[in-house]
Design an enzyme around this catalytic site. Structure first.
Site, PDB file in Angstrom:
ATOM      1  N   ASP A 103      32.005  45.721  45.105  1.00 38.94           N
ATOM      2  CA  ASP A 103      32.488  46.757  44.201  1.00 38.94           C
ATOM      3  C   ASP A 103      33.277  46.112  43.475  1.00 38.94           C
ATOM      4  OD1 ASP A 103      31.099  48.743  45.565  1.00 38.94           O
ATOM      5  OD2 ASP A 103      32.720  49.122  46.866  1.00 38.94           O
TER       6      ASP A 103
HETATM    7  N1  URA Z   1      31.355  47.582  51.304  1.00 40.43           N
HETATM    8  C1  URA Z   1      32.074  48.066  50.356  1.00 40.43           C
HETATM    9  O1  URA Z   1      32.488  49.485  50.594  1.00 40.43           O
HETATM   10  N2  URA Z   1      32.185  47.769  49.281  1.00 40.43           N
HETATM   11  C2  URA Z   1      32.008  46.441  48.727  1.00 40.43           C
HETATM   12  O2  URA Z   1      32.186  45.953  47.832  1.00 40.43           O
HETATM   13  C3  URA Z   1      31.177  45.549  49.708  1.00 40.43           C
HETATM   14  C4  URA Z   1      31.159  46.404  51.150  1.00 40.43           C
END
Ligand code: URA
Length: 233
Positions: A103
């Site tokens: 993310d």
């Molecule tokens: N899980 C998440 O919620 N975000 C990420 O960036 C990676 C794994």
């Protein structure tokens, strides 16, 4: 491959710059000046020099990036900086992409490569490649929450998450190892047990630990051993 393609691939310049370099006689192949852009070279065995420096063709490249928050796991984006833009110009080959996504606000280990086959193998849901995240929570997790995370939780997909591993790493910190990569998976897992992720950092991927000498935004090439570990993951 064609000499001009080779010169572009190893980042001597754009296609039109490469043409100029060739015209000016700045490229030699096995000690002879070659001005012809479609001259065929063997990128593995020919000795190709540009402005007196030997050029090496490396087909696949693998970088371990410590992704900082605020950049997107993509090659191009209209509004935000991307992980590929963090590469120095000389490393920014056109064919490099991130292996999967973190993310925008997630930090940590992101692999960048141009090896499509390895990427496919690492991302295919059948493979269950391990990923470990250091999770900072809004409040301290209870033992029951950790147990539920380890057993698998319903995050609104067809099936619950696969069993994982959850270890305490501080007051409100958990090291969570999972084997899938569903969209926002870690955040959704904690939400499913009634807690909330306030910061997330991936600390290992496919059997490799994030190199702790890398500050956010920094990267380095993987060693041959590390590439082998990924191939075996
Ligand atoms: N899980 C998440 O919620 N975000 C990420 O960036 C990676 C794994």
């Amino acid at each position: 491959m064609r000499l001009d393609k080779f010169l572009c691939e190893v980042n001597t310049g754009t296609r039109s710059q490469v043409k100029e370099f060739l015209k000016k006689g700045q490229v030699t192949v096995n000690s002879a000046v070659v001005k012809n852009a479609d001259f065929k070279v063997n990128e593995n065995t020919d000795e190709i020099y540009f402005q007196g420096k030997r050029l090496c063709y490396q087909h696949f490249v693998y970088y371990m990036l410590n992704k900082p928050g605020g950049v997107v796991s993509a090659t191009r984006d209209n509004t935000s900086g991307t992980v590929v833009e963090l590469l120095r110009e000389e490393d920014r080959r056109k064919d490099i992409f991130p292996v999967g996504r973190l993310d925008k606000d997630t930090e940590g280990f992101l692999l960048l490569t141009n090896d499509g086959e390895l990427t496919h193998r690492l991302l295919t849901p059948k493979k269950h490649v391990d990923k470990t995240y250091l999770v900072t929570l809004e409040r301290e997790a209870t033992d029951e929450e950790l147990l539920r995370l380890e057993q698998g939780v319903d995050i609104g997909e067809e099936k619950p998450t696969l069993p994982g591993k959850a270890e305490r790493a501080g007051d409100r910190k958990i090291l969570l190892t999972i084997h899938e990569g569903k969209f926002h998976q870690v955040k959704r897992m904690f939400q499913a047990v009634g807690n909330r992720v306030i910061a997330l950092k991936r600390v290992s991927f496919g059997g490799l630990e994030l190199d702790d000498s890398l500050n956010p935004g920094e990267y380095r090439e993987l060693t041959e051993d590390e590439v082998r570990i990924l191939h075996d993951a």
